[in-house]
Design a protein around this motif. Structure first.
Motif, PDB file in Angstrom:
ATOM      1  N   GLU A   1       0.672  -1.320   0.214  1.00 36.50           N
ATOM      2  CA  GLU A   1       0.077  -0.180  -0.620  1.00 36.50           C
ATOM      3  C   GLU A   1       0.595   1.287  -0.324  1.00 36.50           C
ATOM      4  N   GLN A   2       2.019   0.848   1.311  1.00 33.72           N
ATOM      5  CA  GLN A   2       3.294   2.226   0.967  1.00 33.72           C
ATOM      6  C   GLN A   2       3.524   2.524  -0.363  1.00 33.72           C
ATOM      7  N   GLN A   3       4.061   1.151  -0.912  1.00 33.96           N
ATOM      8  CA  GLN A   3       4.896   1.837  -1.666  1.00 33.96           C
ATOM      9  C   GLN A   3       3.604   2.248  -2.836  1.00 33.96           C
ATOM     10  N   ALA A   4       2.632   1.311  -3.495  1.00 29.85           N
ATOM     11  CA  ALA A   4       1.690   2.522  -4.729  1.00 29.85           C
ATOM     12  C   ALA A   4       1.412   3.496  -4.551  1.00 29.85           C
ATOM     13  N   PHE A   5       1.452   4.352  -3.016  1.00 26.52           N
ATOM     14  CA  PHE A   5       1.384   5.276  -2.651  1.00 26.52           C
ATOM     15  C   PHE A   5       2.528   6.398  -3.118  1.00 26.52           C
ATOM     16  N   ASP A   6       3.378   5.378  -2.637  1.00 22.36           N
ATOM     17  CA  ASP A   6       4.382   6.485  -2.959  1.00 22.36           C
ATOM     18  C   ASP A   6       4.663   6.370  -4.279  1.00 22.36           C
ATOM     19  N   ASP A   7       4.552   5.707  -5.077  1.00 16.56           N
ATOM     20  CA  ASP A   7       4.458   5.684  -6.367  1.00 16.56           C
ATOM     21  C   ASP A   7       3.876   6.159  -6.891  1.00 16.56           C
ATOM     22  N   LEU A   8       2.250   6.315  -7.118  1.00  8.94           N
ATOM     23  CA  LEU A   8       1.426   7.505  -7.525  1.00  8.94           C
ATOM     24  C   LEU A   8       1.485   8.889  -6.771  1.00  8.94           C
ATOM     25  N   GLU A   9       2.738   9.568  -6.255  1.00  8.41           N
ATOM     26  CA  GLU A   9       2.524  10.772  -5.707  1.00  8.41           C
ATOM     27  C   GLU A   9       3.763  10.967  -6.664  1.00  8.41           C
ATOM     28  N   LYS A  10       4.457  10.446  -7.299  1.00  5.68           N
ATOM     29  CA  LYS A  10       6.118  10.809  -8.768  1.00  5.68           C
ATOM     30  C   LYS A  10       5.093  10.839  -9.866  1.00  5.68           C
ATOM     31  N   LEU A  11       3.553  11.152 -10.631  1.00  8.69           N
ATOM     32  CA  LEU A  11       2.889  11.002 -11.085  1.00  8.69           C
ATOM     33  C   LEU A  11       2.479  12.500 -11.459  1.00  8.69           C
ATOM     34  N   ASP A  12       2.407  12.816 -12.809  1.00  7.68           N
ATOM     35  CA  ASP A  12       2.267  14.293 -13.141  1.00  7.68           C
ATOM     36  C   ASP A  12       0.305  13.872 -12.835  1.00  7.68           C
ATOM     37  N   MET A  13      -0.147  14.893 -12.643  1.00 11.63           N
ATOM     38  CA  MET A  13      -1.169  15.375 -11.956  1.00 11.63           C
ATOM     39  C   MET A  13      -2.716  15.766 -13.061  1.00 11.63           C
ATOM     40  N   GLY A  14      -3.517  15.965 -12.814  1.00 10.94           N
ATOM     41  CA  GLY A  14      -4.241  15.773 -14.234  1.00 10.94           C
ATOM     42  C   GLY A  14      -5.519  15.420 -13.809  1.00 10.94           C
ATOM     43  N   THR A  15      -6.486  15.296 -15.137  1.00 10.45           N
ATOM     44  CA  THR A  15      -7.420  15.086 -14.781  1.00 10.45           C
ATOM     45  C   THR A  15      -7.420  13.114 -15.814  1.00 10.45           C
ATOM     46  N   SER A  16      -6.343  12.896 -16.722  1.00  9.94           N
ATOM     47  CA  SER A  16      -5.585  11.739 -16.792  1.00  9.94           C
ATOM     48  C   SER A  16      -5.750  10.821 -15.543  1.00  9.94           C
ATOM     49  N   LYS A  17      -5.114  10.821 -14.545  1.00  7.04           N
ATOM     50  CA  LYS A  17      -4.897  10.608 -13.339  1.00  7.04           C
ATOM     51  C   LYS A  17      -5.948  10.399 -12.559  1.00  7.04           C
ATOM     52  N   ALA A  18      -6.647  10.699 -12.657  1.00  5.57           N
ATOM     53  CA  ALA A  18      -8.239  10.700 -12.270  1.00  5.57           C
ATOM     54  C   ALA A  18      -8.610  10.027 -13.336  1.00  5.57           C
ATOM     55  N   GLU A  19      -8.683  10.101 -14.016  1.00  3.79           N
ATOM     56  CA  GLU A  19      -9.607   8.444 -14.918  1.00  3.79           C
ATOM     57  C   GLU A  19      -8.551   7.572 -14.735  1.00  3.79           C
TER      58      GLU A  19
END
Length: 527
Positions: A101-119
């Protein structure tokens, strides 16, 4: 839109980790006793030794969660789950889950924001719907058309499960629909799923949903959810009319809602936003439009300097403003539906809304009566509708959308001539949209000094999608047969004054709306 597939994978793992943890923690002691005496326990033998339908369904759901991990890790997780089922509550399992869980959250935070991330967040929840039938029905409905293979699996399994439960004489939707009762939101979501998935062989379930709207329970609140399910409208028009009358009565003296729900100072802003949305979405007469505009003017004056709307808390010492994601969204939707001239107000509201997106891609509303996936979907839909690529900015395109919206309003009037006007208006709106898309693709819309017409323009759009590799050669676009049917009825109305069956009108215009959504998503990738 280019969805970040890494984000989808990470979210699938997050959902799987949480589901495994929650399900194992909820296991009743009866299961532990039932399986602890079984030697050589495996996943399949658990099903054999403990055939209780609810727990059998639980173990099937877990199997889907293991599928998002690499084989070695999935095997390890499965073994540790079995140990927990046997009563040992494996420390290794809990440690693994927390780490993942922690690893997935850490990796998600590194990705660019925006509607594609919401999708990506929404697609992962859509896939979870396939595994356990408990995610938001609106999410599954929204993406049902775009991913045909997943859609087939979802609907096939869902219908089979329903038939099995019905054959057993049970209340057959109990284990399928994640919540039940008289809640307007839940029932609107259920109906939207049936509509989008084109499920037509459970009419008794549709009838049950429609019956829940016999009398208004939370009318202002419910109309927001009903507004997102076009197929439900004509079934419950009397409910909608009663709800609109209640809104007019509550707005009569002040122009805004004085008392709405358990919010600071009666939730004036949220209640007024709901009312304005309902009047913009369903209103048909001048008194509706006048009340809508008065409410919207009041709402514009309530905007916080940050760009948000929220709950106003009044006391003797001071006035406190509580910005709120859900309230801001409903106000923005009402302003857009009414084509209200307040561009700076809308732009600052959208900027604030985007700034509230969590680093994992989702939006979370403290007071929103919807789960995070449904709230994120509502914001995602708003942002997509507000700016779905360069084509949307063209005046011809906007006029086409306005005409399609007007065709829906004609449908709701439930008169023979209104049905004829609905078909003609929808045809005209579609023709304008086709011309705006062809213009964006630099394709001529005039041939020998005459407009192409809907049929030829549709063919040219299809050929353009072949060229752009957005459609396989020789395949038709979705809903092309319905476009041809609409053109046929339009010709019958213009040349013969023919009547349009109500059911046919609702079906055709609903399909045209879906086609427009599909085509503009495809155009966004190539224009």
């Amino acid at each position: 839109m280019d969805v970040n597939q890494n984000a989808v994978i990470l979210w699938r793992r997050l959902i799987a980790v949480r589901s495994i943890y929650q399900q194992v923690q909820r296991l009743p002691t009866e299961i532990s006793r039932a399986v602890s005496s079984v030697t050589g326990v495996t996943h399949s033998s658990l099903l054999d030794e403990y055939p209780n339908p609810e727990e059998e369904d639980f173990l099937k759901r877990l199997e889907g969660n293991f599928a998002v991990f690499e084989e070695e890790l999935a095997t390890c997780l499965r073994e540790e789950v079995v140990r927990s089922v046997q009563g040992s509550h494996s420390p290794k399992l809990l440690s693994l889950l927390r780490s993942l869980e922690q690893q997935a959250f850490d990796d998600l935070e590194k990705l660019d924001m925006g509607t594609s991330k919401a999708e990506a967040f929404l697609l992962a929840h859509r896939d979870q719907f396939y595994y356990n039938f408990t995610a938001s029905y609106s999410v599954a409905a929204y993406f049902a058309d775009s991913l045909e293979e997943t859609r087939r699996l979802i609907i096939g399994d869902w219908k089979q499960l329903m038939r099995e439960k019905k054959a057993q004489g049970s209340q057959y939707d109990t284990l399928i629909f994640w919540r039940q009762g008289q809640d307007g939101r839940i029932n609107a979501e259920r109906f939207r799923f049936l509509e989008s998935a084109e499920i037509t062989d459970f009419r008794d379930l549709e009838a049950e949903i429609i019956r829940t709207f016999r009398r208004p329970l939370h009318p202002i609140h419910d109309l927001w959810f009903i507004g997102k399910c076009s197929a439900l409208e004509h079934h419950i028009r009397s409910y909608i009319d009663v709800a609109l009358d209640e809104i007019l009565e509550s707005f009569e003296s002040t122009g805004y809602e004085r008392d709405f729900g358990n919010f600071p100072n009666g939730g004036m802003v949220l209640g007024t936003a709901f009312g304005a949305y309902a009047l913009a979405r369903f209103g048909r007469i001048s008194i509706h439009r006048n009340a809508r505009d008065k409410a919207l003017n009041w709402l514009v004056g309530q905007q916080h300097p940050s760009g948000a709307w929220g709950h106003i808390e009044l006391d003797k010492a001071k006035t406190t403003y509580h910005p709120d994601i859900w309230v801001t969204l409903v106000v923005l939707e009402a302003l857009r539906l009414a084509h209200f001239e307040a561009q700076h107000t809308i732009a600052s509201g959208v900027s604030w809304l985007l700034a509230q997106q969590h680093t994992d891609g989702a939006w979370y509303g403290e007071k929103a009566p919807v789960p995070s996936d449904a709230l994120t979907l509502a914001i995602f839909e708003y942002l997509q509708d507000a700016s779905a690529g360069a084509v949307k900015g063209q005046p011809l395109n906007q006029l086409g959308h306005d005409l399609l919206q007007r065709s829906r309003e004609f449908l709701l009037e439930d008169r023979a001539n209104s049905l004829r006007l609905a078909v003609m208006t929808a045809h005209q709106g579609l023709e304008m949209l086709l011309y705006s898309w062809l213009g964006a693709l630099n394709i001529r819309t005039i041939d020998n000094n005459a407009s192409l017409g809907v049929r030829i323009a549709t063919k040219k759009i299809r050929e353009a999608f072949y060229t752009k590799k957005r459609l396989n050669q020789g395949h038709l676009m979705p809903y092309e047969s319905e476009i041809e049917r609409l053109a046929y009825f339009r010709d019958e109305v213009v040349h013969k004054g023919a009547a349009v069956p109500a059911q046919e009108g609702f079906h055709l215009i609903g399909c045209i709306m879906k086609f427009v959504k599909w085509a503009e998503n495809e155009l966004e990738a190539v224009v």
